[in-house]
Write an enzyme that holds these catalytic residues in place. Structure first.
Site, mmCIF file in Angstrom:
data_model
loop_
_atom_site.group_PDB
_atom_site.id
_atom_site.type_symbol
_atom_site.label_atom_id
_atom_site.label_comp_id
_atom_site.label_asym_id
_atom_site.label_seq_id
_atom_site.Cartn_x
_atom_site.Cartn_y
_atom_site.Cartn_z
ATOM 1 N N ARG A 1 0.831 -1.193 0.000
ATOM 2 C CA ARG A 1 0.000 0.000 0.000
ATOM 3 C C ARG A 1 0.870 1.250 0.000
ATOM 4 O O ARG A 1 0.545 2.245 -0.626
ATOM 5 C CB ARG A 1 -0.965 -0.008 1.199
ATOM 6 C CG ARG A 1 -1.825 1.257 1.294
ATOM 7 C CD ARG A 1 -3.115 1.059 2.099
ATOM 8 N NE ARG A 1 -2.992 0.167 3.223
ATOM 9 C CZ ARG A 1 -2.349 0.458 4.367
ATOM 10 N NH1 ARG A 1 -1.795 1.624 4.528
ATOM 11 N NH2 ARG A 1 -2.282 -0.440 5.326
ATOM 12 N N TYR B 1 -16.917 17.596 -13.841
ATOM 13 C CA TYR B 1 -17.468 16.239 -13.934
ATOM 14 C C TYR B 1 -18.433 15.972 -12.766
ATOM 15 O O TYR B 1 -18.145 16.329 -11.621
ATOM 16 C CB TYR B 1 -16.298 15.250 -13.955
ATOM 17 C CG TYR B 1 -16.694 13.826 -13.685
ATOM 18 C CD1 TYR B 1 -17.567 13.158 -14.546
ATOM 19 C CD2 TYR B 1 -16.212 13.134 -12.572
ATOM 20 C CE1 TYR B 1 -17.945 11.854 -14.296
ATOM 21 C CE2 TYR B 1 -16.584 11.826 -12.326
ATOM 22 C CZ TYR B 1 -17.459 11.196 -13.188
ATOM 23 O OH TYR B 1 -17.841 9.919 -12.937
HETATM 24 C C1 PLP Z 1 -12.781 15.049 -16.091
HETATM 25 C C2 PLP Z 1 -12.932 13.885 -15.219
HETATM 26 N N1 PLP Z 1 -12.311 13.856 -14.042
HETATM 27 C C3 PLP Z 1 -12.431 12.795 -13.194
HETATM 28 C C4 PLP Z 1 -13.194 11.708 -13.520
HETATM 29 C C5 PLP Z 1 -13.341 10.588 -12.556
HETATM 30 O O1 PLP Z 1 -12.522 9.549 -12.897
HETATM 31 P P1 PLP Z 1 -12.781 8.010 -12.455
HETATM 32 O O2 PLP Z 1 -14.043 7.570 -13.133
HETATM 33 O O3 PLP Z 1 -11.543 7.354 -12.955
HETATM 34 O O4 PLP Z 1 -12.881 7.992 -10.977
HETATM 35 C C6 PLP Z 1 -13.841 11.677 -14.762
HETATM 36 C C7 PLP Z 1 -14.642 10.470 -15.109
HETATM 37 O O5 PLP Z 1 -15.555 10.435 -15.848
HETATM 38 C C8 PLP Z 1 -13.719 12.800 -15.622
HETATM 39 O O6 PLP Z 1 -14.354 12.802 -16.801
#
Ligand code: PLP
Ligand code: PLP
Lengths: 438, 377
Positions: B46, B98
């Site tokens: 880890r 997001y």
């Molecule tokens: C711009 C952006 N950041 C972060 C993430 C989150 O990533 P993960 O799905 O790998 O946790 C996404 C996922 O869709 C994303 O589009």
């Protein structure tokens, strides 16, 4: 860590093989992967050579253990050798009590290599008449092309070998227990007959013995201790143990290592390092644990089937009424000397004639395919899951129906390879399926 | 070194013991200690894993950063920012990040007394106005998901530094091949390696890159204490994928630009957003801070019925969450990626029922165009 351990001078032999199967020789010269407790997965096809001189030295050392012994190898290219395969080979040889092992992509890769280094055009192989279907196919469909003759005899009576050996014989090949009917061959007797025959022949013309030990695994039987020249394995089965990776191995005397490595290099049936890693990490270390458990279950199931009214007969080396029981008891013993009759059971359902018995067998297996939870209708064996199959139409379909008899296979024979389920659950499923035959 | 050269070599010197050209997948999670009280670098998986470290070194070099840390998802990477936050702290977030980032901030981290303001970063004055004594981070995504608004990283970083804040940029959409936020002044770069970096839709992963040792130590502490680490096997897959990042990104970009141009004149499309189009309001900024425009196009159709029919008629484009894979995907933002926002919240930032995000893959562009055309009819 003590100096003895570091320098590989540590004497581990006072420990039982159940323990040693987990550690092997503990420290390998093949890959000093620093302090990792679990080996890394090697994932490079090619290896950097520091200089042309070192490259040349690497090639000079490859398949030249006669000169360079077990020095730390100079890795060049996966097909020649890489760390995961080398580690696995070291441990396989150790567990089978052989001097060396060379791994292959599959059991058939190993079998064809072992035979391939021993025979050439004009030579002859003597084999027991009951063998794994693809081995029969190799011997019957391919070797005639190279003018290699194969003579099948019944080796359950070892004396049959005496008259069969000729000047052309190069190899005596067999499985014990044999696939699928579990014929048992007296290994010591076969070795004795061959060695008597060899005593009057020069080094070039020695007859060699090859035993496919897949059904037993080294847990139940170590043929090299009885004088067999080569053990071959399908690692796909009990040694791999989880049904995730194909693999094979040839184990035997050190003097054959170089030619086996050359054979593998030129014919190319190399074991994937990722499969080697899985077998090294999961398969071999749990072999004792899994096999001991499976044998316990197999004994109980064999006893159950043995007295079932729908069943004509049961072949299982652990049944005292089995015709090869005494031989099995002598040679199938675990690391601690306990009788270990294996994890496979072969049986035939009752029927007025072979056709009716076959039909009952099909009904029974189809019912299992349909309804059972603890069994899969599937080829292979030595799996975590119990596998059931019909040799005449599956693993041994290479044998035409009219020839089944001379190969010791019954038209309605059923092969059952015991897994790790609760044994009473397996019996429950078998019991339900057998009811439909009664 | 050039980008592709670094992608293939950075962090990946041949294995010391065997000279293996491709580093092994170091599976062990425990390491035998040479002696009691010794000072070995590796103790437990880890905390340290050699394959993971190789990936971390690799992405650090690609982002022109000093340090990187790998996580088991992009969201876990974002969550690691809690290493530099405490209860009472405040974060200003660009208002159409997001949906999962929104959910993490608004629904989870807010439970721990961290507060968030959602601001339109087009208007830096209102961002500055929102800054309080408690503010610690300006968090932006550029281009934003799914509306592809650009934010001027340079200016946001300047603003952050003026107030002693950290500028964090989620660079998932562009990857370092097209945009290097640290060189534009940002302090921390976040990636969902699930997307373009891995690029084959078979690994979930996240990465954090930074230059500051103090920030690195804090985030590393979270990596180890929360334990959201990627498996060695996943790290190895991402490493293998990064080797083709440059060629993939070039193709994504080329296909997307061609498709965007063709769709621009399609009557059935109400609106098309792609930073590579001159009609994009921030096309000039795009050319300044990015070296390409990426593989994401967002379109708006005339109504919801037409949108449903379009999505159902597509044959090559698969209706699915996520983006950045070699295969083309379409996403209905309102019901999929941004479902965690309220209706009003969505509409406020312009995510209507007829908005579709297209992740253009690297298939033959003629096939993609034909598929879009037939579905738009
Ligand atoms: C711009 C952006 N950041 C972060 C993430 C989150 O990533 P993960 O799905 O790998 O946790 C996404 C996922 O869709 C994303 O589009
Ligand atoms: C006794 C025996 N030997 C060899 C093999 C061949 O092994 P593989 O399938 O790994 O080639 C098998 C496989 O069924 C087998 O049962």
């Amino acid at each position: 860590m003590s100096e003895e351990k570091k320098n590989n001078k540590f004497d581990e032999t006072k420990y039982s093989m159940d323990t040693r199967i987990i550690y092997g020789k503990n420290i390998s010269t093949k890959w000093d992967y620093s302090h990792h407790v679990t080996a890394p997965i090697s994932s490079s096809t090619t290896f950097r050579l520091d200089s042309v001189e070192r490259g040349a030295h690497g090639f000079e050392r490859f398949a030249n253990t006669k000169v360079f012994g077990e020095e730390t190898p100079i890795f060049i290219y996966d097909r020649l050798g890489e760390p995961n395969k080398d580690l696995l080979e070291e441990n396989l040889a150790y567990v089978e009590n052989g001097e060396m092992a060379v791994t292959f992509a599959t059991g058939m890769g190993a079998i064809s290599a072992a035979l391939g280094i021993c025979v050439g055009a004009g030579d002859e192989i003597i084999a027991h008449h009951t063998l794994y279907g693809c081995t029969i196919s190799l011997l019957n469909n391919w070797y005639p092309r190279y003018n290699i003759n194969v003579k099948y005899i019944d080796l359950t009576n070892a004396d049959n070998l005496i008259g069969a050996l000729t000047d052309k014989t190069k190899v005596v090949y067999f499985e014990s227990p044999a696939n699928p009917n579990l014929d048992i061959i007296d290994i010591k007797k076969i070795v004795k007959i061959i060695s008597d025959f060899n005593s009057s022949r020069d080094e070039e013309h020695q007859v060699l013995s090859i035993l496919d030990n897949t059904f037993s695994t080294p847990f139940c039987q170590r043929p090299i201790e009885f004088g067999v020249d080569f053990v071959v394995h399908s690692l796909t089965k009990g040694i791999g143990g989880f049904g995730t990776d194909m693999g094979g191995a040839v184990i035997g005397k050190r003097k054959y290592k170089d030619i086996l490595l050359l054979y593998r290099k030129d014919f190319g049936a190399v074991l994937s390092p990722k499969s080697a890693w899985a077998i090294l990490t999961y398969g071999l270390p749990t072999l004792s644990l899994r096999t001991r458990n499976q044998i316990q279950s197999a004994k109980k199931i064999a006893n159950y089937l043995n007295v079932h009214p729908a069943i004509e007969f049961v072949n299982y080396p652990g049944l005292s009424n089995y015709k090869y029981y005494e031989v099995a008891k002598k040679q199938m013993v675990d690391f601690n000397g306990e009788f270990s009759p294996g994890t496979l059971i072969y049986f035939v359902l009752k029927g007025k004639n072979p056709a009716a018995s076959k039909e009952n067998g099909s009904k029974f297996m189809d019912y299992i395919a349909d309804k059972a939870y603890t069994m899969n209708l599937a080829v292979s064996l030595g799996h975590t899951r119990t596998l059931i199959e019909h040799p005449a139409s599956m693993t041994h379909s290479v044998v035409p129906p009219e020839k089944l008899n001379e190969r010791g296979i019954d038209a309605g024979g059923v092969r059952l390879a015991i897994g790790l389920e609760n044994v009473d659950d397996i019996i429950k499923d078998l019991d339900e399926a057998l009811k439909i035959i009664l | 070194m050039g980008f592709s050269t670094d992608a293939i070599h950075a962090g990946q010197t041949p294995d010391k013991a065997t000279n293996a050209v491709i580093p092994p997948i170091y599976m062990t999670y425990t390491y035998a200690q040479e002696e009691f009280g010794g000072n070995q670098e590796y103790h437990y998986g880890r905390s340290q894993n050699m394959t993971r470290n190789i990936l971390e070194q690799n992405i650090a070099v690609l982002e022109d950063g000093k340090y990187a840390l790998a996580f088991s998802s992009g969201v876990a990477a974002i969550h690691s920012l809690t290493g530099i936050l405490k209860s009472g702290d405040h974060v200003i977030v660009s208002d159409n990040v997001y949906g999962g980032t929104y959910r993490l901030f608004d629904k989870s981290l807010s439970q721990f007394g961290i507060t968030f303001s959602w601001i339109d970063f087009d208007d830096l004055l209102s961002v500055e106005k929102a800054i309080t004594l408690q503010t610690k981070i300006l968090f932006i995504e550029t281009p934003t998901n799914p509306l592809l608004n650009l934010i001027d990283i340079n200016r946001v970083s300047e603003l952050a530094h003026k107030h002693n804040l950290l500028c964090v940029v989620d660079n998932t959409f562009m990857t370092p091949f097209f945009q290097k936020p640290l060189n534009l002044g940002a302090d921390v770069v976040i990636h969902s390696s699930t997307k373009y970096l891995n690029g084959h839709s078979d690994v979930i992963g996240g990465l954090v890159v930074m230059n500051d040792k103090v920030v690195f130590d804090k985030i590393k502490f979270v990596q180890n204490s929360i334990g959201a680490i990627p498996s060695p096997f996943d790290c190895w897959l991402v490493l293998r994928s990064i080797k083709t990042l440059a060629v993939r990104m070039k193709q994504h970009n080329k296909n997307a630009l061609q498709i965007a141009k063709i769709l621009s004149s399609n009557k059935n499309i109400k609106k098309i957003i792609y930073p590579g189009l001159e009609t994009h309001p921030q096309h000039e900024l795009a050319k300044e801070q990015m070296t390409g425009f990426g593989g994401i196009i967002t379109i708006e159709l005339n109504d919801f019925e037409k949108t449903k029919s379009f999505l159902n008629k597509l044959k090559i484009f698969t209706l699915a969450e996520s983006l950045g894979g070699v295969e083309s995907l379409v996403n209905h933002s309102a019901t999929m990626t941004h479902a965690s926002l309220s209706n009003e919240g969505r509409l406020k930032i312009g995510i209507t029922d007829s908005l579709i995000r297209i992740s253009v893959g690297i298939e033959d562009v003629e096939d993609l165009i034909q598929d879009l055309n037939q579905a738009l009819k």
